[in-house]
Design an enzyme around this catalytic site. Structure first.
Site, PDB file in Angstrom:
ATOM      1  N   ARG A  94       0.815  -1.232   0.000  1.00 49.19           N
ATOM      2  CA  ARG A  94       0.000   0.000   0.000  1.00 49.19           C
ATOM      3  C   ARG A  94       0.841   1.273   0.000  1.00 49.19           C
ATOM      4  NH1 ARG A  94      -1.961  -3.116  -1.581  1.00 49.19           N
ATOM      5  NH2 ARG A  94      -3.650  -4.410  -0.907  1.00 49.19           N
ATOM      6  N   SER A 154     -11.200   0.093   2.609  1.00 53.08           N
ATOM      7  CA  SER A 154     -10.590  -0.178   3.920  1.00 53.08           C
ATOM      8  C   SER A 154     -10.046   1.125   4.484  1.00 53.08           C
ATOM      9  CB  SER A 154      -9.435  -1.168   3.763  1.00 53.08           C
ATOM     10  OG  SER A 154      -9.916  -2.356   3.208  1.00 53.08           O
ATOM     11  N   GLU A 202      -5.267   3.916   5.822  1.00 57.34           N
ATOM     12  CA  GLU A 202      -4.945   3.689   4.405  1.00 57.34           C
ATOM     13  C   GLU A 202      -5.426   4.901   3.601  1.00 57.34           C
ATOM     14  OE1 GLU A 202      -5.989  -0.208   2.693  1.00 57.34           O
ATOM     15  OE2 GLU A 202      -6.713   0.854   0.930  1.00 57.34           O
TER      16      GLU A 202
HETATM   17  C1  LIG Z   1     -15.629   0.573  -2.006  1.00 55.79           C
HETATM   18  C2  LIG Z   1     -14.125   0.722  -2.089  1.00 55.79           C
HETATM   19  C3  LIG Z   1     -13.323  -0.404  -2.186  1.00 55.79           C
HETATM   20  C4  LIG Z   1     -11.925  -0.278  -2.287  1.00 55.79           C
HETATM   21  N1  LIG Z   1     -11.167  -1.422  -2.384  1.00 55.79           N
HETATM   22  C5  LIG Z   1      -9.823  -1.324  -2.495  1.00 55.79           C
HETATM   23  C6  LIG Z   1      -9.016  -2.509  -2.609  1.00 55.79           C
HETATM   24  O1  LIG Z   1      -9.509  -3.620  -2.644  1.00 55.79           O
HETATM   25  N2  LIG Z   1      -7.670  -2.336  -2.694  1.00 55.79           N
HETATM   26  C7  LIG Z   1      -7.081  -1.123  -2.680  1.00 55.79           C
HETATM   27  O2  LIG Z   1      -5.848  -1.059  -2.763  1.00 55.79           O
HETATM   28  N3  LIG Z   1      -7.813   0.008  -2.585  1.00 55.79           N
HETATM   29  C8  LIG Z   1      -9.162  -0.052  -2.492  1.00 55.79           C
HETATM   30  N4  LIG Z   1      -9.918   1.082  -2.370  1.00 55.79           N
HETATM   31  C9  LIG Z   1      -9.251   2.390  -2.310  1.00 55.79           C
HETATM   32  C10 LIG Z   1      -9.211   3.149  -3.664  1.00 55.79           C
HETATM   33  O3  LIG Z   1     -10.198   2.679  -4.531  1.00 55.79           O
HETATM   34  C11 LIG Z   1      -7.860   3.056  -4.370  1.00 55.79           C
HETATM   35  O4  LIG Z   1      -6.835   3.461  -3.520  1.00 55.79           O
HETATM   36  C12 LIG Z   1      -7.828   3.880  -5.660  1.00 55.79           C
HETATM   37  O5  LIG Z   1      -6.697   3.518  -6.406  1.00 55.79           O
HETATM   38  C13 LIG Z   1      -7.812   5.393  -5.431  1.00 55.79           C
HETATM   39  O6  LIG Z   1      -7.873   6.026  -6.705  1.00 55.79           O
HETATM   40  P1  LIG Z   1      -8.578   7.422  -6.893  1.00 55.79           P
HETATM   41  O7  LIG Z   1      -8.439   7.819  -8.309  1.00 55.79           O
HETATM   42  O8  LIG Z   1      -9.975   7.380  -6.375  1.00 55.79           O
HETATM   43  O9  LIG Z   1      -7.690   8.345  -5.962  1.00 55.79           O
HETATM   44  P2  LIG Z   1      -8.171   9.555  -5.033  1.00 55.79           P
HETATM   45  O10 LIG Z   1      -8.963   9.014  -3.885  1.00 55.79           O
HETATM   46  O11 LIG Z   1      -8.781  10.612  -5.846  1.00 55.79           O
HETATM   47  O12 LIG Z   1      -6.775  10.053  -4.475  1.00 55.79           O
HETATM   48  C14 LIG Z   1      -6.028   9.246  -3.564  1.00 55.79           C
HETATM   49  C15 LIG Z   1      -4.624   9.837  -3.434  1.00 55.79           C
HETATM   50  O13 LIG Z   1      -3.957   9.758  -4.681  1.00 55.79           O
HETATM   51  C16 LIG Z   1      -3.610  11.065  -5.168  1.00 55.79           C
HETATM   52  N5  LIG Z   1      -3.845  11.027  -6.626  1.00 55.79           N
HETATM   53  C17 LIG Z   1      -4.954  10.635  -7.298  1.00 55.79           C
HETATM   54  N6  LIG Z   1      -4.745  10.692  -8.630  1.00 55.79           N
HETATM   55  C18 LIG Z   1      -3.475  11.147  -8.802  1.00 55.79           C
HETATM   56  C19 LIG Z   1      -2.657  11.407  -9.940  1.00 55.79           C
HETATM   57  N7  LIG Z   1      -3.083  11.250 -11.206  1.00 55.79           N
HETATM   58  N8  LIG Z   1      -1.384  11.856  -9.733  1.00 55.79           N
HETATM   59  C20 LIG Z   1      -0.910  12.035  -8.482  1.00 55.79           C
HETATM   60  N9  LIG Z   1      -1.638  11.813  -7.366  1.00 55.79           N
HETATM   61  C21 LIG Z   1      -2.904  11.358  -7.532  1.00 55.79           C
HETATM   62  C22 LIG Z   1      -4.514  12.031  -4.408  1.00 55.79           C
HETATM   63  O14 LIG Z   1      -3.906  13.302  -4.275  1.00 55.79           O
HETATM   64  C23 LIG Z   1      -4.654  11.324  -3.068  1.00 55.79           C
HETATM   65  O15 LIG Z   1      -3.527  11.578  -2.260  1.00 55.79           O
HETATM   66  C24 LIG Z   1     -11.321   0.993  -2.271  1.00 55.79           C
HETATM   67  C25 LIG Z   1     -12.137   2.130  -2.184  1.00 55.79           C
HETATM   68  C26 LIG Z   1     -13.524   1.998  -2.101  1.00 55.79           C
HETATM   69  C27 LIG Z   1     -14.395   3.230  -2.042  1.00 55.79           C
END
Ligand SMILES: Cc1cc2nc3c(=O)[nH]c(=O)nc-3n(C[C@H](O)[C@H](O)[C@H](O)COP(=O)(O)OP(=O)(O)OC[C@H]3O[C@@H](n4cnc5c(N)ncnc54)[C@H](O)[C@@H]3O)c2cc1C
Length: 337
Positions: A160, A235, A329
């Site tokens: 992570r 999580s 996380e």
């Molecule tokens: C229902 C649910 C289930 C999930 N299950 C999992 C799982 O099984 N495994 C897991 O690992 N995660 C899981 N997650 C967490 C999440 O989905 C992941 O971490 C996902 O990759 C986050 O992507 P995002 O685009 O939504 O990022 P955001 O939430 O928009 O951003 C997260 C972080 O990344 C940064 N960021 C986003 N995009 C960029 C970019 N292009 N460049 C630089 N920084 C950036 C943001 O500034 C922030 O710090 C889950 C979330 C939910 C809601």
């Protein structure tokens, strides 16, 4: 002013001073440069699925990465190389690779967020991490003010985490290149619950489409899919990684996974459940999910303050019961645990 709650899966977060929707790479880089040249605080968001933004919002510019497009080459021997824009939806991309006859992403089906968000915390599920299939990550380096490409080995991937998470907000991910295998058989099934659902043994392979279906089914059952009426960020805490002596002091039935470096990974969900955290418990409108103790949810019009109070209370009970501090996380903006 835009309400950031509308852009996070938790549905929490106050206003942003300004919100820019960057739909092309040129727009994204020019918005970053404009904010940086004014010394304006900058927050990059993708799907908002791993972020908790405070009730006061963000006093600066928020850029939502909405870039699209991919280019790919698929070869019968070497497999597929796919370069995908950061703003593409993660699960949309996983479904696309399976349609193209490519394997290796099936266990990561149904994770919300964007392709650009995936390397940040090296997303993982059901025994596999995205770092296993990343070849390159192209970024904009806000200090050098230039595009910088990282090979997989340079990304510093760990459980992570990655160099992108560790270096704060220095690198904005522009696109990610994945190396996938051609084939209809999945990666070895690495997780008992998934093996059980598929009716196979750990280490067996199964058809990629069946693995995707099974993963989506398991995720729906745990409330861990987006768009099923449960507002969460997945999580909330990572599984703690501790020394062997800390692990040895835990009750015999505490799940534990020995790591290559001699440390031991524990189950955050087990620790919470065995320190009195119960599904459905609430602080105001913030609730522990009814389906999965590790997910903190917005059960109505929760505030970020209520989510934080619930998280603190769960963290304190685990600390009291087992002496272990759960680490979030979820990324915090304008809030502290
Ligand atoms: C229902 C649910 C289930 C999930 N299950 C999992 C799982 O099984 N495994 C897991 O690992 N995660 C899981 N997650 C967490 C999440 O989905 C992941 O971490 C996902 O990759 C986050 O992507 P995002 O685009 O939504 O990022 P955001 O939430 O928009 O951003 C997260 C972080 O990344 C940064 N960021 C986003 N995009 C960029 C970019 N292009 N460049 C630089 N920084 C950036 C943001 O500034 C922030 O710090 C889950 C979330 C939910 C809601």
């Amino acid at each position: 002013m835009s309400r950031l709650a509308d852009y996070t899966t938790l549905g929490v977060g106050g206003p942003a001073r300004s919100l820019i929707h960057a739909t092309t790479e040129a727009e994204l880089i020019s918005a970053i440069e404009a904010a940086d040249s004014l010394g304006e605080p900058l927050l990059i968001i993708g799907g908002g699925s791993n972020i908790l933004i405070g009730d006061d919002g963000f006093a600066g510019t928020v850029i939502r990465v909405e870039t699209t497009g991919n280019s790919y080459e698929i070869d019968a021997c070497s497999g597929g190389m796919l370069q995908v824009a950061a703003g593409v939806g993660w699960d949309e991309f996983v479904a696309f690779t399976i349609e193209k006859g490519l394997a290796n992403l099936e266990s990561l089906s149904g994770i919300p967020g964007t392709v650009g968000g995936a390397p940040i915390q090296n997303i993982g599920a059901y025994g596999h991490d995205v770092s296993e299939v990343i070849a390159r990550v192209r970024t904009y380096d806000r200090i050098a003010k230039a595009v910088k490409t990282f090979t997989a080995a340079e990304c510093g991937f760990s459980y992570r985490s990655s160099i992108f998470k560790e270096s704060g907000d220095r690198f904005v991910i522009l696109d990610v290149t994945f190396h996938l295998r051609r084939g209809e058989e999945s990666l070895a099934v690495a997780y008992p619950e998934l093996a059980n659902e598929l009716g196979v043994r750990i280490g067996d392979r199964a058809p990629v489409t069946k693995v995707r279906e099974a993963v989506l089914k398991l995720r729906a059952r745990k409330g861990m899919l987006e768009g099923i009426g449960i507002a969460s960020a997945g999580s909330f805490f990572t599984n703690p990684v501790v020394s062997q002596s800390v692990a040895a002091a835990l009750p015999i039935d505490a799940p534990r996974w020995p790591q290559e470096d001699g440390s031991v990974k524990l189950s955050a969900a087990w620790l919470m459940e065995h320190s009195g955290v119960v599904k459905g418990e609430r602080v105001g409108n913030a609730a522990i999910s009814d389906h999965h103790v590790l997910a903190l949810t917005n059960a109505g019009s929760a505030t970020a303050a209520e989510i934080v109070e619930l998280a603190r209370s769960a963290q304190a009970r685990v600390k009291r019961a087992f002496g272990i501090t759960l680490e979030p996380e979820v990324q915090f903006v304008g809030v502290k645990l």
